[in-house]
Scaffold this motif. Structure first.
Motif, PDB file in Angstrom:
ATOM      1  N   MET A 372       0.838  -1.203   0.000  1.00 50.72           N
ATOM      2  CA  MET A 372       0.000   0.000   0.000  1.00 50.72           C
ATOM      3  C   MET A 372       0.874   1.254   0.000  1.00 50.72           C
ATOM      4  N   GLN A 423      -6.846  -2.380   1.715  1.00 47.20           N
ATOM      5  CA  GLN A 423      -7.322  -2.603   0.346  1.00 47.20           C
ATOM      6  C   GLN A 423      -7.543  -4.098   0.099  1.00 47.20           C
ATOM      7  N   ASP A 426     -11.106  -4.741  -5.327  1.00 46.79           N
ATOM      8  CA  ASP A 426     -11.220  -3.567  -6.194  1.00 46.79           C
ATOM      9  C   ASP A 426     -12.615  -2.955  -6.183  1.00 46.79           C
ATOM     10  N   ALA A 430     -12.701  -0.252  -1.412  1.00 46.26           N
ATOM     11  CA  ALA A 430     -11.650  -1.282  -1.343  1.00 46.26           C
ATOM     12  C   ALA A 430     -12.069  -2.507  -0.541  1.00 46.26           C
ATOM     13  N   ALA A 441     -10.682   5.720   0.662  1.00 42.77           N
ATOM     14  CA  ALA A 441      -9.733   4.679   0.267  1.00 42.77           C
ATOM     15  C   ALA A 441      -8.806   5.218  -0.820  1.00 42.77           C
ATOM     16  N   HIS A 445      -6.556   1.288  -5.153  1.00 41.10           N
ATOM     17  CA  HIS A 445      -6.998  -0.007  -4.633  1.00 41.10           C
ATOM     18  C   HIS A 445      -7.515  -0.931  -5.730  1.00 41.10           C
ATOM     19  N   ASN A 449      -4.485  -4.679  -4.268  1.00 44.75           N
ATOM     20  CA  ASN A 449      -5.426  -5.205  -3.284  1.00 44.75           C
ATOM     21  C   ASN A 449      -5.131  -6.673  -2.989  1.00 44.75           C
TER      22      ASN A 449
END
Length: 565
Positions: A372, A423, A426, A430, A441, A445, A449
Motif C-alpha cells: 500500500m 485494500q 477492487d 476497497a 480509500a 486499490h 489489493n
C-alpha cells in the motif's frame, strides 16, 4: 539461546479504525478483525498488535482514554473483545494490547472527580501547579503545539499535558495511582492478553521542580525534553510493574523516544528487568527533505545501515529489538523508502527482505504486505488528521507556504497516508466497508489489493508469505549471528546470518540503479538461491564464486550457504 514466543513470532500491527468494518458504519471494528484472522494466519502472522481500543472520546485517535476497562464504542464491546481473543487463541496466535498510562482523557472519572475538591483522592493522580504570579508554571511546550500547561477555572490551577490539552498527564509519584494502574493491567491479563506495548512510557517521570527550558533562537517554548524524558524514576516504575504485574510469559514493549540501539539497554538489558524491547523512531523521517513537500535521497550508510546494523550488533545481554519501518504515525513504507511508481513491486519486496532476515521481532504494518502507498490524489478535505488543518492555517493562510506545496507536503508526510482503509479488493471502498468510509480509500486499490495479489504467484503478498515461511523454518534467521559485508558500499546492503553451522547470505540493492560490489567476504563456493525478487540469471552464481555481485534495481537475494561454502 533463550528461545521465546515473542522472539520467534511474526507480529502484525492493525490500525483498527481502518482495517475491516463489519457493520457498515464506515469504521473498522473488532468483529471485522475476527473476519480476517484466517487471512492473517495464512500470511504467517503469530502476534496481533492493535492500536488503542479502550473507550475514548477520540481527541487523539484513542490515545486519550476515558475508561481503561471498556472498549471504544465504535469498535465494539467487551463481549466482542472476549470473542476476538478466543478466536485468536484458537488459531494459536498471541495478542498484544496498546497500554496508554502516561496520561488519560480529561473525561476519565479520575480527572473529573479530582477537579471537584483538593481533598478528593484523585486530585493528586494528576500534576497540578498554581503557576507563577498568575502565569504558567514554566515555559514547557506540548508535543502537539502550544503550552504544556492548561489553566482549569474550576480548580484554579494549571495541569500538565505533554500531549493534547485533553490528555492530562498522570502523577506516577502517587502510590495509589500506581496500584490502580496495576489492577487495571491485571484485568486484561486475566482476560488472556499476552503482552503490552506501552505508549510514551519513558515520560512517566517529570522533574517536579519544573525548571524553565533553554529557549533557542526563534523558539517560543523552552527545551523541556530532558525534564520529562528518561528520568531515573521511570526505571523504578517499570521495575515495579515488572515485579508486581507481569509474568515471565508476557512480552513488555515500551515506546521510548530518544532511545536508540546505543542506549536501549538502559531499559532492555537482561539485568534491568524492565522492558523486553523498545519501539524506536529510527526510520520515522528517513527520506524526508528539509521542507515537507521535499524529499531527499536516502543515505544508505548513515540512514539505513548505521541504524539497522546497529541494532543487530548489540550484545545479547543488551536485550531484544523490534524490526519495522512504519506505523500509524509515519507514512507508507514503499512510498517513503522505495519507489512506488517505476519499481513498486520490486522495491516493496526488497524492503520486506531486510526486517524478515534480521535479528529481532518483525512488525508488519497493515497493508505493507501488499505494498500500500501514500495517496497523492487526496485534497485537503480528504484528510482527517486535525494537524493537517491546523497547519494549513499556520502556513498557507498566513502566506508562508503556497497551497500547492502544502498539499504536496501532506502527500509526502501526513499520518493519514498510513491510515487509509485496508485494500481488500477492487470494489467500492476497497472492500473495507459497505457504508461511507471514515476516510477515503486510496484510488489505486483497484490495482493494489489482497484479492488480486492472492491470485498472482509473483505478488508482493506471496513474497511476504515465502520469506516468512523461510524465517520460521530456519532459526539462524531469528537468533543467528549477524555480520555485515561491504559497510562502505553506498547502494548495496549485504550481510550473513549464522547459527550452529546454518548460514544465510542476504544482499539487496536499495536503489534504482545497477550497482556492482566485489568483496572477498562474498566468496561462496556452494550455495543455493532460496529467495529473490527477480528472475535468476545464469552468471549469478559464477560471479559469486569470485566474490562479485551485480544487482538490478531494488533487487533482493537470499542465499543459503552450504556447510563447506
Amino acid at each position: 539461546m533463550n528461545r521465546r514466543w515473542w522472539k520467534e513470532g511474526i507480529a502484525y500491527q492493525i490500525y483498527v479504525r481502518s482495517f475491516k468494518d463489519s457493520d457498515g458504519d464506515g469504521i473498522g471494528d473488532i468483529k471485522g478483525i475476527v473476519e480476517k484472522l484466517d487471512y492473517l494466519k495464512d500470511l504467517g502472522v503469530d502476534i496481533i498488535y492493535l492500536n488503542p481500543i479502550n473507550k475514548s472520546p477520540n481527541d487523539d485517535n484513542g490515545y486519550d482514554i476515558s475508561d481503561f476497562e471498556d472498549i471504544m464504542d465504535e469498535f465494539g464491546t467487551l463481549e466482542d473483545f472476549d470473542y476476538m481473543l478466543k478466536e485468536i487463541q484458537k488459531r494459536d496466535m498471541k495478542f498484544v494490547m496498546d497500554l496508554v498510562i502516561n496520561h488519560t482523557s480529561d473525561e476519565h472519572p479520575w480527572f473529573v472527580e479530582g477537579r471537584k475538591s483538593a481533598e478528593n483522592k484523585y486530585r493528586d493522580y494528576y500534576i497540578w501547579n498554581k503557576g507563577k504570579d498568575g502565569q504558567v508554571p514554566n515555559n514547557w511546550g506540548s508535543f502537539f503545539g502550544g503550552s504544556a500547561w492548561e489553566y482549569d477555572e474550576e480548580v484554579g490551577e494549571y495541569y500538565l499535558h505533554l500531549f493534547s490539552k485533553k490528555q492530562p498527564d498522570l502523577n506516577w509519584k502517587n502510590e495509589n495511582l500506581r496500584k490502580d494502574i496495576k489492577d487495571m493491567i491485571q484485568f486484561w491479563i486475566d482476560k488472556g492478553v499476552n503482552g503490552f506495548r506501552m505508549d510514551a512510557i519513558n515520560h512517566l517521570g517529570k522533574d517536579a521542580n519544573f525548571p524553565d527550558g533553554e529557549v533557542g533562537e526563534g523558539q517560543v517554548y523552552g527545551d523541556f525534553i530532558k525534564y520529562v524524558q528518561n528520568l531515573p524514576e521511570v526505571h523504578d516504575y517499570l521495575k515495579e510493574l515488572k515485579r508486581d504485574v507481569f509474568e515471565d510469559e508476557h512480552v513488555v514493549i515500551g515506546e521510548t523516544g530518544g532511545i536508540g540501539y546505543h542506549n536501549a539497554y538502559l531499559y532492555t538489558g537482561v539485568d534491568k528487568k524492565e522492558l523486553d524491547f523498545t519501539f524506536h523512531f529510527d526510520m520515522h523521517s528517513v527520506g524526508r527533505g528539509k521542507e515537507a513537500w521535499e524529499t531527499t535521497k536516502i543515505d544508505l550508510i548513515n540512514d539505513i545501515k548505521k541504524n539497522m546494523s546497529g541494532w543487530q550488533m548489540r550484545e545479547d545481554n543488551e536485550g531484544w529489538c523490534p524490526l519495522f519501518y512504519s506505523n500509524h504515525d509515519t507514512t507508507r513504507t514503499v512510498s517513503r523508502l522505495g519507489d512506488d511508481k517505476d519499481y513498486h513491486v520490486e522495491s516493496a519486496k526488497m524492503l520486506a527482505t531486510l526486517p524478515l532476515t534480521q535479528k529481532g521481532t518483525p512488525f508488519i504494518y497493515y497493508g505493507d504486505e501488499i505494498g500500500m502507498t501514500n495517496d497523492r490524489t487526496f485534497k485537503l478535505e480528504d484528510y482527517r488528521d486535525i494537524s493537517a488543518f491546523n497547519r494549513h492555517k499556520d502556513f498557507v493562510q498566513s502566506g508562508l507556504v503556497t497551497e500547492e506545496n502544502y498539499l504536496k507536503g501532506l502527500h509526502n508526510t501526513s499520518r493519514d497516508n498510513s491510515r487509509t482503509p485496508m485494500q481488500w479488493d477492487d470494489s467500492k471502498n476497497a472492500g473495507f466497508t459497505t457504508g461511507k468510509a471514515w476516510i477515503k480509500a486510496n484510488e489505486n486499490h483497484k490495482e493494489i489489493n489482497v484479492e488480486k495479489q492472492l491470485q498472482d504467484e509473483n505478488s508482493i503478498l506471496n513474497y511476504y508469505k515465502k520469506i516468512i515461511k523461510l524465517r520460521k523454518e530456519n532459526l539462524s534467521l531469528v537468533y543467528g549471528d549477524f555480520k555485515e559485508i561491504g559497510r562502505d558500499h553506498e547502494e548495496i546492503y549485504s550481510y550473513t546470518r549464522e547459527l550452529d553451522g546454518e548460514k544465510f547470505l542476504i544482499m539487496v540493492n536499495f536503489f534504482g540503479g545497477e550497482p556492482k560490489i566485489e568483496d572477498k567476504e562474498l566468496v561462496t563456493n556452494d550455495c543455493e538461491l532460496v529467495l529473490w525478487n527477480y528472475e535468476k540469471r545464469e552468471n549469478d552464481f559464477s560471479l559469486l564464486k569470485e566474490g562479485k555481485v551485480e544487482l538490478r534495481p531494488y533487487e533482493a537475494r537470499v542465499y543459503k550457504v552450504k556447510a563447506n561454502g
